[in-house]
Design a protein around this motif. Structure first.
Motif, PDB file in Angstrom:
ATOM      1  N   LEU A 156       1.015  -1.343  -0.092  1.00 49.67           N
ATOM      2  CA  LEU A 156       0.046  -0.148   0.060  1.00 49.67           C
ATOM      3  C   LEU A 156       0.879   1.224   0.085  1.00 49.67           C
ATOM      4  N   ALA A 157       1.755   1.271   0.898  1.00 43.23           N
ATOM      5  CA  ALA A 157       2.814   2.456   0.966  1.00 43.23           C
ATOM      6  C   ALA A 157       3.494   2.614  -0.408  1.00 43.23           C
ATOM      7  N   CYS A 158       4.011   1.588  -1.055  1.00 43.56           N
ATOM      8  CA  CYS A 158       4.720   1.499  -2.221  1.00 43.56           C
ATOM      9  C   CYS A 158       3.651   2.170  -3.262  1.00 43.56           C
ATOM     10  N   SER A 159       2.523   1.740  -3.540  1.00 42.22           N
ATOM     11  CA  SER A 159       1.531   2.224  -4.267  1.00 42.22           C
ATOM     12  C   SER A 159       1.202   3.660  -4.097  1.00 42.22           C
ATOM     13  N   MET A 160       1.331   4.028  -2.929  1.00 46.82           N
ATOM     14  CA  MET A 160       1.008   5.413  -2.566  1.00 46.82           C
ATOM     15  C   MET A 160       2.106   6.399  -3.210  1.00 46.82           C
ATOM     16  N   VAL A 161       3.278   5.836  -3.023  1.00 44.63           N
ATOM     17  CA  VAL A 161       4.382   6.837  -3.618  1.00 44.63           C
ATOM     18  C   VAL A 161       4.546   6.348  -5.201  1.00 44.63           C
ATOM     19  N   LYS A 162       4.341   5.230  -5.477  1.00 42.57           N
ATOM     20  CA  LYS A 162       4.720   5.079  -7.009  1.00 42.57           C
ATOM     21  C   LYS A 162       3.761   4.558  -7.929  1.00 42.57           C
ATOM     22  N   ALA A 163       2.377   5.078  -7.268  1.00 44.87           N
ATOM     23  CA  ALA A 163       1.049   4.735  -8.177  1.00 44.87           C
ATOM     24  C   ALA A 163       1.138   5.035  -9.666  1.00 44.87           C
ATOM     25  N   SER A 164       0.674   3.821 -10.153  1.00 37.61           N
ATOM     26  CA  SER A 164       0.533   3.995 -11.722  1.00 37.61           C
ATOM     27  C   SER A 164      -0.350   2.815 -12.269  1.00 37.61           C
ATOM     28  N   GLY A 165      -1.356   3.373 -12.913  1.00 39.45           N
ATOM     29  CA  GLY A 165      -2.331   2.565 -13.225  1.00 39.45           C
ATOM     30  C   GLY A 165      -3.000   1.602 -12.330  1.00 39.45           C
ATOM     31  N   ASP A 166      -3.049   0.266 -12.581  1.00 37.81           N
ATOM     32  CA  ASP A 166      -3.534  -0.751 -11.521  1.00 37.81           C
ATOM     33  C   ASP A 166      -2.274  -1.083 -10.276  1.00 37.81           C
ATOM     34  N   ALA A 167      -2.506   0.071  -9.606  1.00 40.63           N
ATOM     35  CA  ALA A 167      -1.399   0.146  -8.748  1.00 40.63           C
ATOM     36  C   ALA A 167      -1.047  -0.929  -7.672  1.00 40.63           C
ATOM     37  N   MET A 168      -2.193  -1.263  -7.176  1.00 43.28           N
ATOM     38  CA  MET A 168      -1.964  -2.534  -5.994  1.00 43.28           C
ATOM     39  C   MET A 168      -1.167  -3.636  -6.564  1.00 43.28           C
ATOM     40  N   ARG A 169      -1.597  -4.120  -8.042  1.00 42.44           N
ATOM     41  CA  ARG A 169      -1.066  -5.190  -8.632  1.00 42.44           C
ATOM     42  C   ARG A 169       0.397  -4.954  -9.046  1.00 42.44           C
ATOM     43  N   ARG A 170       0.620  -3.838  -9.290  1.00 48.27           N
ATOM     44  CA  ARG A 170       1.912  -3.402  -9.913  1.00 48.27           C
ATOM     45  C   ARG A 170       2.907  -2.487  -9.137  1.00 48.27           C
ATOM     46  N   THR A 171       2.934  -3.054  -7.875  1.00 49.72           N
ATOM     47  CA  THR A 171       3.836  -2.174  -6.851  1.00 49.72           C
ATOM     48  C   THR A 171       5.047  -2.869  -7.136  1.00 49.72           C
ATOM     49  N   ARG A 172       6.088  -2.239  -6.397  1.00 48.31           N
ATOM     50  CA  ARG A 172       7.452  -2.585  -6.778  1.00 48.31           C
ATOM     51  C   ARG A 172       7.710  -3.578  -5.653  1.00 48.31           C
ATOM     52  N   ILE A 173       6.974  -3.767  -4.792  1.00 49.03           N
ATOM     53  CA  ILE A 173       7.174  -4.966  -3.643  1.00 49.03           C
ATOM     54  C   ILE A 173       6.099  -5.742  -3.755  1.00 49.03           C
ATOM     55  N   HIS A 174       6.344  -7.090  -3.905  1.00 44.28           N
ATOM     56  CA  HIS A 174       5.422  -7.985  -3.792  1.00 44.28           C
ATOM     57  C   HIS A 174       5.579  -8.958  -2.415  1.00 44.28           C
TER      58      HIS A 174
ATOM     59  N   GLY B 266      16.224   6.719  -1.408  1.00 42.49           N
ATOM     60  CA  GLY B 266      16.982   6.714  -0.175  1.00 42.49           C
ATOM     61  C   GLY B 266      15.948   6.955   0.847  1.00 42.49           C
ATOM     62  N   ASP B 267      14.790   6.673   0.818  1.00 41.34           N
ATOM     63  CA  ASP B 267      13.750   6.856   1.971  1.00 41.34           C
ATOM     64  C   ASP B 267      12.618   5.769   1.404  1.00 41.34           C
ATOM     65  N   PRO B 268      12.915   4.627   1.410  1.00 47.75           N
ATOM     66  CA  PRO B 268      11.800   3.549   1.180  1.00 47.75           C
ATOM     67  C   PRO B 268      10.649   3.471   1.810  1.00 47.75           C
ATOM     68  N   ALA B 269       9.459   3.792   1.232  1.00 45.99           N
ATOM     69  CA  ALA B 269       8.331   3.969   2.073  1.00 45.99           C
ATOM     70  C   ALA B 269       7.612   2.707   2.555  1.00 45.99           C
ATOM     71  N   CYS B 270       8.073   1.541   1.928  1.00 40.48           N
ATOM     72  CA  CYS B 270       7.886   0.074   2.307  1.00 40.48           C
ATOM     73  C   CYS B 270       8.249   0.018   3.856  1.00 40.48           C
ATOM     74  N   ALA B 271       9.632   0.238   3.868  1.00 36.40           N
ATOM     75  CA  ALA B 271      10.291   0.221   5.220  1.00 36.40           C
ATOM     76  C   ALA B 271       9.591   1.141   6.242  1.00 36.40           C
ATOM     77  N   LYS B 272       9.156   2.220   5.633  1.00 37.65           N
ATOM     78  CA  LYS B 272       8.791   3.126   6.695  1.00 37.65           C
ATOM     79  C   LYS B 272       7.645   2.748   7.512  1.00 37.65           C
ATOM     80  N   PHE B 273       6.675   2.145   6.709  1.00 44.85           N
ATOM     81  CA  PHE B 273       5.632   1.831   7.085  1.00 44.85           C
ATOM     82  C   PHE B 273       5.191   0.320   7.546  1.00 44.85           C
ATOM     83  N   CYS B 274       6.164  -0.330   7.265  1.00 49.62           N
ATOM     84  CA  CYS B 274       5.964  -1.936   7.846  1.00 49.62           C
ATOM     85  C   CYS B 274       5.648  -1.845   9.295  1.00 49.62           C
TER      86      CYS B 274
END
Lengths: 625, 249, 136
Positions: free
Chosen positions: C23-41, C120-128
């Motif tokens: 979710l954090a990744c999609s918020m930062v890098k949202a594009s199209g079908d965001a949740m399916r195409r996040t950069r973390i799986h 240098g500030d990965p959202a995924c780590a910040k919000f885990c």
């Protein structure tokens, strides 16, 4: 014939000059494109046949003449294309016009055998009706000044010997003795400007090329003449090919080029053939190759044929084409004098410019610059075409007014019609009206008036020409010839065409003129190359000079000139119609009815507005309503 | 060397174009046909800027993507005239490809609602930005090139025939800003430029990965092991995840 | 940590598969079908066993080798392999070349999408919320 030293060149020149003196008769049949189309080739062959039949020893090769053998030569364009095929007979310089093969036996028996001039074949002064024997008597030639066209129509186009006899390669000998930089100085001092249209000072162009870094330098001659109605370069290449070679050699010497290219469009097969023959003769004689005239100067020439794209007349597209790529221009933020052909410093000049170089070097810069205006020196060749009495190839000193060219040399508008406009500069130029007739032929004056010198097309129009239609024609031409690389030219010219076409079809709105001007300026400012930059010129200048005519189409839904079919209705004025039946006969759709000696009538439902009847009518009885 | 862009002093390198110097300085200039890795062609004319120099007689209008910088150059990217020209050219492009989202977005940014021109009835939505041909050339395939001129100009295979050198990579279709290159993918094949390519299928799950020709091209032209191109991303990721799970647990 | 750039550390043992990182990744890098195409799986390996997967920013990265135009370059400050959009020619080879399936080529935009450690500030780590992703 091998010419390896200057002494040998002089010796050959003396030999050929003496040979020319010995030739009893020189029959020069104009073999420019216009005269060939009118049947000059058959006339030439007829002379060979008839002279043989009459027992006059004759040859078609200059080198084989002399000692009692006469010459039947093919020359380049002799200028007065209107009255072709032209035949000039030397000595005497008698100019015969409209010579048909059936006239040839008479010329041979009367003129060549008895020395009688055939009046029926002479040109007649339209004002006085007097027959004119020589060029000096014909008003068409009197006001001209020949520099680039000096030899065109005079020398046998296929003979190195004749070129030498006439002083050919003198300028080269001169140039070989000069320091290359001194050649450039001389060209710069002469004020010679590029005659392909742009008018860039030739000397300055050469100098930037010399100062640029490169492994090799190239010299390129632009013979891709494509303007509708222009054929100066064609005439020069066909008529005096050695002169172009000499000009290029001098240029090559000046900038240090060892290789030169002549780019000729594919539609000029005769030019290619004559140039190639000239190059071959020069190579055989040693005038092209290595260590030319023992001067250490090496120079090779190659002809490259273009595929017939108008845009390849643009220098960067032309170079791409020589390199073997599609002819598309590139942005010239880095000039081709620095990075041109094969990315090397390259000088590209037009045919006419190279043809002027020998005169500059031979006669000196001051002699050349003594003719012309402040910033446009020398002469300029034009092709007079359209509604003018004497169509043909002319060369005039810069600074001559358009009126002098059109009315003095061209003899005015035929059939007593009114002059309406002159289009100079081809598709890049503009349409100038009567108010501009006293403009001088000069790079800067024409540009300031919204037209341009261009390569030298000059199309005269009378009051039967519609300026909306003319604008549409040029836009259509340019639209088809745009290379399609950049957006404003490809898409913009199409949209301009659509608007102008709409006006011509009667769908124009009052806002259209403003739209044309806005879009036109955007195209001019943002296009990549000269084609797009100058593309809107014809329509913009037409609107500037003939606004009321555009408004008549838009507001009145009428085409005053009776050209735009959707807006024209022809009607026969019953008071003027004499019932001569001429119009009835010429109408292709039988829309005209009426009995002999009674007023005729046009059925507007059938009429296709072709205008044929109007051109045929002697009584101006057919009116545009 | 120092140049000025919109009044801001900017450091530029020799051989920079105005566009690269501006972008490095964070000054945005719109453009459709330019990529740093491709030769510039100056086709779209959207990056027009005004340049001037103290030594010149007057300003010039040039394309930023091609104009080389020189010391002391003064660039204005947003003069009224520059914006007018950009809008005029975008207007022409929009008439050609009104459905392009990229163009719609640019138009919105430049305050252009819809094109003031008729849509040409000749040709496709292709705006001839030449990205596809340059990409193809960059990959070394040269399967497509511009053909014809004026309104007839189009991107085509050699003589409109079978594209021998095409590898079905689909880069041309992907890079096209107006999405006018037809490419049809099925479970087994990809069809583009009139040629149908077989897919290499994922060794695990069977989803299409890459065309056979593109795989062969990659093996020949990239220094990566040949078996790198045999599986789809999902399967590769899952396999690694399983490995991780074992290590972790 | 020492002088080198920090790294994103994945601790699958702590992952409960909540999807906050996605979710954090999609918020930062949202594009199209965001949740399916996040950069973390998040991969569900077995019941209650989850593994988060994202780009490893390989030292000898296959994607960089696959890219012929230099569009994929390492950001020396963050250690992440980043895309220079203006160099990418949309060839899509990076996606296929990545041996771990972390490069996603977006056909709609014509550009690949990958984790760039949020500069240098990965959202995924910040919000885990479970400490299963650490940036250190």
């Amino acid at each position: 014939m091998r010419i390896s030293t200057i002494e040998q060149l002089d010796e050959q020149r003396r030999r050929f000059a003496a040979l020319e003196q010995e030739i009893p008769w020189q029959v020069k049949v104009c073999s420019g494109s216009g005269c060939i189309a009118a049947g000059a080739a058959a006339v030439h062959d007829a002379f060979v046949k008839e002279m043989a039949a009459a027992g006059i020893s004759a040859s078609t090769s200059f080198e084989q003449c002399g000692g009692g053998t006469s010459l039947v030569a093919k020359t380049g364009c002799q200028g007065l294309c209107q009255a072709g095929p032209l035949v000039t007979v030397q000595p005497g310089g008698i100019v015969y016009t409209r010579v048909r093969t059936k006239d040839v036996p008479l010329i041979v028996t009367e003129t060549l055998q008895k020395g009688v001039v055939l009046e029926s074949l002479l040109y007649r002064n339209p004002n006085t009706g007097e027959p004119c024997r020589t060029r000096e008597d014909i008003p068409f030639y009197v006001h001209q000044k020949f520099v680039a066209l000096e030899g065109c129509g005079i020398v046998a186009a296929d003979s190195l010997g004749h070129y030498l006899a006439r002083g050919g390669f003198r300028a080269l000998v001169h140039a070989l003795a000069m320091d290359p930089i001194a050649i450039i100085d001389e060209v710069e001092k002469s004020g010679l400007r590029g005659k392909g249209g742009g008018g860039f000072p030739t000397g300055r162009k050469w100098r930037t090329c010399v100062n640029a870094d490169g492994d090799e330098r190239f010299i390129v001659c632009n013979g891709d003449e494509g303007d509708p109605g222009a054929f100066m370069d064609c005439a020069l290449m066909e008529g005096d090919p050695f002169r172009i070679i000499e000009g290029m050699m001098i240029g090559g010497r000046a900038i240090g080029a060892k290789r030169g290219f002549i780019y000729v469009r594919h539609e000029y097969p005769r030019a290619v053939q004559r140039l190639q023959s000239a190059i071959d003769q020069c190579v055989d004689a040693g005038l092209l190759g290595t260590d030319i005239l023992c001067s250490g100067f090496d120079f090779q020439l190659r002809i490259v044929r273009g595929g017939g794209a108008f845009v390849c007349g643009e220098s960067s597209a032309l170079m791409r084409s020589i390199e073997g790529f599609p002819g598309e221009p590139r942005s010239k933020y880095i000039r081709s004098t620095e990075k041109g052909l094969f990315n090397q410093p390259t000088v590209l000049n037009n045919v006419e410019t190279f043809a002027s170089i020998p005169a500059v070097i031979r006669d000196g810069a001051y002699a050349f610059a003594s003719v012309g205006t402040g910033r446009s020196k020398g002469t300029k060749a034009f092709c007079l075409a359209g509604r003018v009495n004497h169509t043909g190839l002319v060369e005039v000193p810069m600074g001559m007014t358009l009126r002098e060219v059109i009315f003095g040399i061209g003899g005015g508008v035929p059939n007593g019609r009114r002059f309406k406009a002159v289009q100079t500069g081809g598709p890049s130029g503009g349409c100038l009206g009567e108010a501009h007739l006293d403009l001088r032929v000069d790079f800067d004056e024409l540009s300031a008036a919204g037209s341009m010198m261009g390569s030298g097309g000059m199309i005269v129009m009378d009051d039967y020409s519609c300026m909306v239609d003319v604008s549409r024609y040029f836009l259509k031409f340019l639209m088809g010839e745009s290379c399609g690389k950049c957006v404003p030219c490809r898409e913009g010219l199409f949209q301009l065409f659509e608007i102008v076409d709409g006006i011509a079809r009667g769908n124009g709105t009052r806002k259209d003129l403003e739209r044309i001007e806005k879009l036109g300026h955007a195209i001019a400012l943002s296009s990549l190359c000269g084609l797009g930059k100058s593309g809107p010129n014809p329509v913009l200048s037409a609107i500037a000079n003939f606004r009321e005519e555009f408004e008549a189409h838009i507001v009145g839904r009428k085409c005053p000139a009776g050209v735009c079919r959707e807006l024209t209705t022809f009607q026969i004025d019953p008071h003027r119609c004499t019932g001569c039946m001429k119009c009835r006969r010429v109408c292709p759709v039988n829309a005209i009815s009426g009995e002999k000696k009674k007023p005729h009538h046009i059925d507007t439902a059938l009429c296709t507005r072709c205008g044929a009847c109007r051109l045929e009518c002697d009584d101006e009885a057919i009116a545009v309503v | 060397m120092k140049i000025t862009i919109d009044g801001k002093k900017v450091e530029a390198k020799r051989w920079d174009t105005v566009l690269t110097a501006a972008r490095r300085a964070g000054i945005a200039i719109p453009s459709l046909c330019q990529l740093d890795s491709l030769e510039n062609v100056g086709a779209c004319r959207l990056c027009m800027v005004e340049v001037n120099h103290p030594h010149w007689r007057g300003a010039k209008l040039v394309t930023a993507c091609e104009y080389p910088v020189e010391s002391g150059l003064e660039v204005i990217t947003t003069s009224e005239e520059v914006l007018r020209l950009r809008r005029a050219n975008l207007d022409l492009l929009l008439a050609r490809a009104p459905e392009s989202r990229r163009l719609q977005q640019m138009s919105a940014e430049m305050g252009l609602e819809q094109s003031g021109y008729v849509r040409p009835d000749k040709g496709t939505a292709c705006i001839l930005c030449m990205l596809c041909t340059r990409v193809c050339e960059k990959l070394g395939c040269n399967a497509i090139a511009p053909a014809g001129r004026g309104l007839d100009k189009r991107i085509d295979t050699p003589f409109g025939g079978y594209p021998d050198t095409c590898i079905g990579c689909g880069a041309c279709a992907a890079i096209c800003p107006v999405d006018c290159i037809e490419m049809t993918d099925t479970a087994k094949t990809r069809t583009i430029w009139g040629r149908t390519f077989e897919f290499v299928k994922c060794a695990e799950c069977g989803t299409p990965v890459i065309t056979v020709e593109y795989r062969d091209y990659a093996i020949a032209h990239r220094s990566l092991p040949a078996d790198y191109y045999n599986e789809c991303s999902d399967c590769k990721r899952r396999k690694l995840a399983v490995k991780f799970a074992k290590v972790g647990g | 940590m020492g002088d080198g750039p920090r790294t994103l550390v994945i601790i699958p043992d702590k992952c409960v598969g909540c999807g906050t990182c996605k979710l954090a990744c999609s918020m930062v890098k949202a594009s199209g079908d965001a949740m399916r195409r996040t950069r973390i799986h998040i991969h569900n390996i077995s019941r209650e066993r989850y593994v988060q997967m994202t780009c490893l920013q390989c030292v000898d990265a296959a994607c960089i080798k696959a890219c012929d135009t230099g569009a994929l370059m390492r950001n020396e400050a963050t250690g992440a392999v980043e895309l220079q959009e203006n160099r990418c020619i949309s060839c899509g080879l990076c996606e296929v070349a990545c041996p771990f399936g972390h490069m996603h080529f977006n056909r709609a935009t014509g550009k690949p999408e990958k984790c760039d450690l949020c500069s240098g500030d990965p959202a995924c780590a910040k919000f885990c919320p479970h400490g299963a992703l650490l940036y250190r």
